[in-house]
Enzyme design. Structure first.
Site, PDB file in Angstrom:
ATOM      1  N   ASN A 157       0.820  -1.214   0.000  1.00 26.87           N
ATOM      2  CA  ASN A 157       0.000   0.000   0.000  1.00 26.87           C
ATOM      3  C   ASN A 157       0.861   1.276   0.000  1.00 26.87           C
ATOM      4  O   ASN A 157       0.345   2.367   0.196  1.00 26.87           O
ATOM      5  CB  ASN A 157      -0.965   0.001   1.189  1.00 26.87           C
ATOM      6  N   HIS A 159       3.359   1.908   2.083  1.00 25.04           N
ATOM      7  CA  HIS A 159       3.950   2.296   3.375  1.00 25.04           C
ATOM      8  C   HIS A 159       5.439   1.992   3.405  1.00 25.04           C
ATOM      9  O   HIS A 159       5.940   1.151   2.660  1.00 25.04           O
ATOM     10  CB  HIS A 159       3.194   1.677   4.559  1.00 25.04           C
ATOM     11  N   GLU A 164       2.021   4.621   7.252  1.00 28.54           N
ATOM     12  CA  GLU A 164       0.926   4.238   6.371  1.00 28.54           C
ATOM     13  C   GLU A 164       0.518   5.433   5.504  1.00 28.54           C
ATOM     14  O   GLU A 164       0.910   6.574   5.792  1.00 28.54           O
ATOM     15  CB  GLU A 164      -0.269   3.773   7.226  1.00 28.54           C
TER      16      GLU A 164
HETATM   17  P1  PGA Z   1       7.535  -7.507   3.087  1.00 33.01           P
HETATM   18  O1  PGA Z   1       6.895  -6.233   3.783  1.00 33.01           O
HETATM   19  O2  PGA Z   1       9.003  -7.274   3.083  1.00 33.01           O
HETATM   20  O3  PGA Z   1       7.167  -8.645   3.985  1.00 33.01           O
HETATM   21  O4  PGA Z   1       6.943  -7.571   1.727  1.00 33.01           O
HETATM   22  C1  PGA Z   1       7.337  -4.984   3.408  1.00 33.01           C
HETATM   23  C2  PGA Z   1       6.582  -3.941   4.165  1.00 33.01           C
HETATM   24  O5  PGA Z   1       5.369  -4.143   4.406  1.00 33.01           O
HETATM   25  O6  PGA Z   1       7.165  -2.909   4.504  1.00 33.01           O
END
Ligand code: PGA
Length: 266
Positions: A157, A159, A164
């Protein structure tokens, strides 16, 4: 420690209005090895390096390779300090789904980093003490001289850390509420949505962008859309990771699957 063969390092190309340096590896493992070499090179040049580190699936292969370099090529973390980007609120440090526990399993238990130089936001006190804890984390980073090298993953998304969508550019380390998507992504680690914490403490965008050097990693087809947005959308709180494009020393490392939505180099 041997240097990476030049031929293994993908050529940097400039992408988007800011001309961010992007390196696309043929395979994820190649990027992981190269990024681990990059970290190792900085550690050798400056043994007292201050590292900013993420958790999640993305950096796991880089950490595996750093462990290998420690075991087989004597890479030392003995003088280094680390600051993790974020931590869930209210978990005990030894909770298996805490980011501290994840980092211990992935890296810290297997290298010679000194326990007193490993830092996470203090989350034990829950909401009541979160504000003081966040302020203390900022002070601790400053007292260590600031972050020299920051590795980052990116959420689907947009973030970065737990910043966020909607997180402002000038945000610092603080208490945040987790986005529903982010909580859903963590269900497996906690064994059910109800068990996923609702809040966390995260470095803010401004905290991240104070690092002297930033390396953003994104691998796999699931990151294709967010990679496009990160590099090409307006720099805006709607996609917090876009803020890193304004940094003067940032590089993005991708595999071909994550890069597939970017236009081909001329
Ligand atoms: P991920 O998460 O490395 O498990 O894809 C990345 C994040 O949400 O910052």
């Amino acid at each position: 420690m041997s240097a990476a063969p030049e031929s293994d390092i993908p050529r940097a190309r400039r992408v988007g209005p800011q001309g961010v340096r992007v390196r696309v590896a043929r395979a994820r493992a190649q990027a992981e090895k190269s990024v681990a070499r990059l970290v190792a090179g900085e550690l050798v040049a400056r043994p007292s390096l201050v590292l900013g580190l993420p958790t999640g699936g993305t950096p796991a292969g880089v950490y595996r390779e750093l462990v290998r370099l420690h075991r087989e090529e004597h890479l030392s973390f003995g003088g280094a300090s680390t600051f993790n980007v974020d931590e869930y609120l209210g978990l005990r440090a030894d909770h298996p789904a805490s980011f501290r526990a994840e980092m211990e399993r992935a890296l810290f238990d297997h290298v010679d980093v000194r326990a007193e130089r490993v830092h996470f936001p203090d989350v034990d006190g829950g909401v009541e003490t979160a504000h003081e804890s966040a302020a203390r984390y900022e002070s601790a980073i400053a007292a260590a001289g600031g972050i020299d090298l920051l590795l980052l993953g990116v959420g689907r998304n947009g973030h970065v850390g737990f910043n966020e969508p909607g997180s402002p550019r000038d945000s610092r380390t603080r208490l945040v509420e987790l986005h529903a998507d982010t909580r859903r992504d963590a269900v497996r680690a906690f064994g059910g949505l109800a068990r996923v914490p609702t809040h966390a403490i995260t470095m803010g965008i401004a905290t991240l962008c104070d690092a002297r050097r930033i390396v953003v990693l994104a691998f796999g087809a699931a990151k294709r859309d967010v990679v496009q947005r990160m590099l090409l959308d307006p720099i805006d709180a709607a996609t917090p990771v876009t803020f890193v494009r304004a940094h003067s020393n940032v590089e993005v490392w991708l595999d071909e699957e994550a890069a597939a939505g970017l236009s081909e180099p001329p």
